[in-house]
Design a protein around this motif. Structure first.
Motif, PDB file in Angstrom:
ATOM      1  N   LYS A  29       0.836  -1.189   0.000  1.00  0.00           N
ATOM      2  CA  LYS A  29       0.000   0.000   0.000  1.00  0.00           C
ATOM      3  C   LYS A  29       0.876   1.245   0.000  1.00  0.00           C
ATOM      4  O   LYS A  29       1.527   1.566   0.987  1.00  0.00           O
ATOM      5  CB  LYS A  29      -0.925  -0.005   1.221  1.00  0.00           C
ATOM      6  CG  LYS A  29      -1.891  -1.196   1.222  1.00  0.00           C
ATOM      7  CD  LYS A  29      -2.837  -1.171   2.406  1.00  0.00           C
ATOM      8  CE  LYS A  29      -3.814  -2.352   2.343  1.00  0.00           C
ATOM      9  NZ  LYS A  29      -4.751  -2.360   3.505  1.00  0.00           N
ATOM     10  N   ASN A  30       0.921   1.915  -1.160  1.00  0.00           N
ATOM     11  CA  ASN A  30       1.680   3.160  -1.317  1.00  0.00           C
ATOM     12  C   ASN A  30       3.126   3.017  -0.848  1.00  0.00           C
ATOM     13  O   ASN A  30       3.676   3.882  -0.160  1.00  0.00           O
ATOM     14  CB  ASN A  30       0.998   4.300  -0.547  1.00  0.00           C
ATOM     15  CG  ASN A  30      -0.401   4.561  -1.050  1.00  0.00           C
ATOM     16  OD1 ASN A  30      -0.651   4.591  -2.249  1.00  0.00           O
ATOM     17  ND2 ASN A  30      -1.334   4.729  -0.130  1.00  0.00           N
ATOM     18  N   VAL A  31       3.744   1.922  -1.249  1.00  0.00           N
ATOM     19  CA  VAL A  31       5.108   1.617  -0.800  1.00  0.00           C
ATOM     20  C   VAL A  31       6.119   2.455  -1.574  1.00  0.00           C
ATOM     21  O   VAL A  31       6.020   2.626  -2.791  1.00  0.00           O
ATOM     22  CB  VAL A  31       5.397   0.115  -0.981  1.00  0.00           C
ATOM     23  CG1 VAL A  31       6.891  -0.178  -0.891  1.00  0.00           C
ATOM     24  CG2 VAL A  31       4.640  -0.692   0.070  1.00  0.00           C
ATOM     25  N   LYS A  77      13.241  -2.138  -9.509  1.00  0.00           N
ATOM     26  CA  LYS A  77      12.798  -3.495  -9.173  1.00  0.00           C
ATOM     27  C   LYS A  77      13.539  -4.041  -7.952  1.00  0.00           C
ATOM     28  O   LYS A  77      12.920  -4.577  -7.024  1.00  0.00           O
ATOM     29  CB  LYS A  77      12.986  -4.422 -10.379  1.00  0.00           C
ATOM     30  CG  LYS A  77      12.223  -3.990 -11.626  1.00  0.00           C
ATOM     31  CD  LYS A  77      12.354  -4.976 -12.753  1.00  0.00           C
ATOM     32  CE  LYS A  77      13.764  -5.108 -13.299  1.00  0.00           C
ATOM     33  NZ  LYS A  77      14.253  -3.849 -13.921  1.00  0.00           N
ATOM     34  N   SER A  78      14.864  -3.919  -7.946  1.00  0.00           N
ATOM     35  CA  SER A  78      15.641  -4.411  -6.806  1.00  0.00           C
ATOM     36  C   SER A  78      15.310  -3.629  -5.543  1.00  0.00           C
ATOM     37  O   SER A  78      15.227  -4.196  -4.443  1.00  0.00           O
ATOM     38  CB  SER A  78      17.144  -4.314  -7.104  1.00  0.00           C
ATOM     39  OG  SER A  78      17.496  -5.123  -8.207  1.00  0.00           O
ATOM     40  N   THR A  79      15.105  -2.334  -5.692  1.00  0.00           N
ATOM     41  CA  THR A  79      14.733  -1.508  -4.546  1.00  0.00           C
ATOM     42  C   THR A  79      13.402  -1.955  -3.962  1.00  0.00           C
ATOM     43  O   THR A  79      13.230  -2.015  -2.741  1.00  0.00           O
ATOM     44  CB  THR A  79      14.654  -0.032  -4.962  1.00  0.00           C
ATOM     45  OG1 THR A  79      15.935   0.395  -5.420  1.00  0.00           O
ATOM     46  CG2 THR A  79      14.232   0.845  -3.786  1.00  0.00           C
ATOM     47  N   LEU A  80      12.455  -2.302  -4.827  1.00  0.00           N
ATOM     48  CA  LEU A  80      11.163  -2.790  -4.352  1.00  0.00           C
ATOM     49  C   LEU A  80      11.340  -4.059  -3.531  1.00  0.00           C
ATOM     50  O   LEU A  80      10.743  -4.209  -2.453  1.00  0.00           O
ATOM     51  CB  LEU A  80      10.233  -3.045  -5.532  1.00  0.00           C
ATOM     52  CG  LEU A  80       8.875  -3.670  -5.191  1.00  0.00           C
ATOM     53  CD1 LEU A  80       8.066  -2.762  -4.270  1.00  0.00           C
ATOM     54  CD2 LEU A  80       8.090  -3.975  -6.465  1.00  0.00           C
ATOM     55  N   LEU A 132      11.766   5.128  -5.212  1.00  0.00           N
ATOM     56  CA  LEU A 132      10.579   4.307  -5.417  1.00  0.00           C
ATOM     57  C   LEU A 132       9.422   4.978  -4.704  1.00  0.00           C
ATOM     58  O   LEU A 132       9.573   5.460  -3.581  1.00  0.00           O
ATOM     59  CB  LEU A 132      10.803   2.898  -4.841  1.00  0.00           C
ATOM     60  CG  LEU A 132       9.713   1.865  -5.100  1.00  0.00           C
ATOM     61  CD1 LEU A 132       9.735   1.427  -6.561  1.00  0.00           C
ATOM     62  CD2 LEU A 132       9.916   0.644  -4.199  1.00  0.00           C
ATOM     63  N   GLN A 133       8.262   5.021  -5.359  1.00  0.00           N
ATOM     64  CA  GLN A 133       7.126   5.661  -4.701  1.00  0.00           C
ATOM     65  C   GLN A 133       5.797   5.103  -5.206  1.00  0.00           C
ATOM     66  O   GLN A 133       5.666   4.678  -6.356  1.00  0.00           O
ATOM     67  CB  GLN A 133       7.163   7.173  -4.917  1.00  0.00           C
ATOM     68  CG  GLN A 133       7.234   7.632  -6.353  1.00  0.00           C
ATOM     69  CD  GLN A 133       7.399   9.135  -6.473  1.00  0.00           C
ATOM     70  OE1 GLN A 133       6.748   9.907  -5.778  1.00  0.00           O
ATOM     71  NE2 GLN A 133       8.290   9.561  -7.358  1.00  0.00           N
ATOM     72  N   ASP A 134       4.848   5.076  -4.278  1.00  0.00           N
ATOM     73  CA  ASP A 134       3.432   4.792  -4.589  1.00  0.00           C
ATOM     74  C   ASP A 134       3.203   3.457  -5.303  1.00  0.00           C
ATOM     75  O   ASP A 134       2.415   3.373  -6.239  1.00  0.00           O
ATOM     76  CB  ASP A 134       2.840   5.926  -5.441  1.00  0.00           C
ATOM     77  CG  ASP A 134       2.879   7.256  -4.714  1.00  0.00           C
ATOM     78  OD1 ASP A 134       2.798   7.251  -3.471  1.00  0.00           O
ATOM     79  OD2 ASP A 134       3.017   8.290  -5.386  1.00  0.00           O
ATOM     80  N   VAL A 135       3.894   2.397  -4.842  1.00  0.00           N
ATOM     81  CA  VAL A 135       3.644   1.064  -5.398  1.00  0.00           C
ATOM     82  C   VAL A 135       2.536   0.404  -4.586  1.00  0.00           C
ATOM     83  O   VAL A 135       2.647   0.246  -3.371  1.00  0.00           O
ATOM     84  CB  VAL A 135       4.911   0.191  -5.365  1.00  0.00           C
ATOM     85  CG1 VAL A 135       4.588  -1.224  -5.872  1.00  0.00           C
ATOM     86  CG2 VAL A 135       6.013   0.822  -6.209  1.00  0.00           C
ATOM     87  N   ASN A 152      10.869   4.080 -13.875  1.00  0.00           N
ATOM     88  CA  ASN A 152      11.257   5.360 -13.248  1.00  0.00           C
ATOM     89  C   ASN A 152      10.812   5.441 -11.791  1.00  0.00           C
ATOM     90  O   ASN A 152      10.363   6.489 -11.320  1.00  0.00           O
ATOM     91  CB  ASN A 152      10.680   6.535 -14.041  1.00  0.00           C
ATOM     92  CG  ASN A 152      11.266   6.634 -15.435  1.00  0.00           C
ATOM     93  OD1 ASN A 152      12.467   6.440 -15.635  1.00  0.00           O
ATOM     94  ND2 ASN A 152      10.426   6.914 -16.417  1.00  0.00           N
ATOM     95  N   GLY A 153      10.942   4.328 -11.080  1.00  0.00           N
ATOM     96  CA  GLY A 153      10.640   4.323  -9.657  1.00  0.00           C
ATOM     97  C   GLY A 153       9.169   4.321  -9.315  1.00  0.00           C
ATOM     98  O   GLY A 153       8.804   4.507  -8.151  1.00  0.00           O
ATOM     99  N   LYS A 154       8.304   4.093 -10.295  1.00  0.00           N
ATOM    100  CA  LYS A 154       6.867   4.078 -10.049  1.00  0.00           C
ATOM    101  C   LYS A 154       6.244   2.835 -10.695  1.00  0.00           C
ATOM    102  O   LYS A 154       6.801   2.257 -11.621  1.00  0.00           O
ATOM    103  CB  LYS A 154       6.199   5.335 -10.617  1.00  0.00           C
ATOM    104  CG  LYS A 154       6.664   6.632  -9.985  1.00  0.00           C
ATOM    105  CD  LYS A 154       5.939   7.818 -10.612  1.00  0.00           C
ATOM    106  CE  LYS A 154       6.394   9.124  -9.988  1.00  0.00           C
ATOM    107  NZ  LYS A 154       5.691  10.303 -10.587  1.00  0.00           N
TER     108      LYS A 154
END
Length: 250
Positions: free
Chosen positions: A7-9, A43-46, A19-22, A206-208
């Motif tokens: 939720k909004n990770v 992807k790796s950051t997630l 990374l924002q708003d995943v 792009n981090g989203k």
């Protein structure tokens, strides 16, 4: 059965948002989800954020209908190599994480079965520093699976494997997820692997999060043009399997 929701990770390195708003609706045990996107998309950051290796906004919610510890295992791209340990020792060490050091016969038997299932039992007493990149990836997979995770995060786990071994590993992971009720998230560059093995797909760019849903609904001509900057088609083979056919770069 275990369920995972994001939720909004987001995540930051210093003051930089990477990374924002995943947001992903409940992923259920037994499912395999592809995480796709260009290089350096996030992807790796997630994966690191889901595994609590880095901090950031939003919620990672892991729920289960059964009581007991919940395990998230992260298999990174770069597995490294500790020349001091043998393959068997490294898997045994992973099995004992968070528990006492007394080793039961059934634990040793489980390691034997897993190494045999991955067809790396012949490497059991070789040092990690002696292995090829592909062999180290298979050992890293064994180190993750021996912990019986409820969620397995795999960051490009087949990048160093030949085509035969790629198919073997993905078949094995798909079957294991269904058998054990495990949630698998797997970062892939081969979109045909995603179409074949993954029920769901999440696109990071792009981090989203650029898209999320059933794999066949996400991997489309439009997405490939917008995200990957390629002119491509989705065709079906004689057995009905969808395939990405690339005509050229845009």
């Amino acid at each position: 059965m275990v369920a995972l929701a994001l939720k909004n990770v987001g995540a930051t390195y210093g003051r930089v948002k990477v990374l924002q708003d995943v947001g992903i609706d409940d992923l259920r045990g037994g499912s395999v989800t592809a995480i796709i996107g260009p290089n350096a998309a996030g992807k790796s950051t997630l994966f690191k954020r889901i595994a609590s290796l880095i901090k950031g906004p939003g919620l990672v919610e892991l729920s289960d209908t059964e009581a007991g510890p919940r395990t998230i295992c992260y298999m990174p791209q770069d597995t490294g190599a500790n020349a001091v340990l043998t393959v068997y020792e490294s898997v045994l060490l992973s099995a004992k994480q968070g528990s006492g050091w007394r080793v039961a016969d059934e634990e040793l038997a489980a390691i034997d079965r897993l190494l045999k299932a991955l067809r790396i039992d012949d490497l059991a007493f070789r040092g990690l520093g002696e292995l090829s990149g592909g062999q180290r990836q298979l050992v890293s997979l064994a180190q993750a699976l021996i912990r019986n995770p409820e969620v397995l995060l795999m960051d490009e786990p087949t990048s160093a494997l030949d085509l035969h071994r790629q198919v073997e590993v993905l078949d094995f992971i798909s079957a294991t997820a269904k058998r054990d009720g495990m949630i698998v998230l797997i970062a892939l560059h081969d979109l045909n692997h995603a179409l074949r093995y993954c029920e769901n797909t999440v696109v990071i760019s792009n981090g989203k999060m650029a898209a999320s849903g059933k794999t066949g609904d996400v991997i489309t001509k439009t997405m490939l043009r917008d995200i990957y900057k390629i002119d491509a088609r989705i065709e079906h083979c004689s057995q009905g399997t969808p395939l990405v056919i690339v005509d050229g770069a845009i």
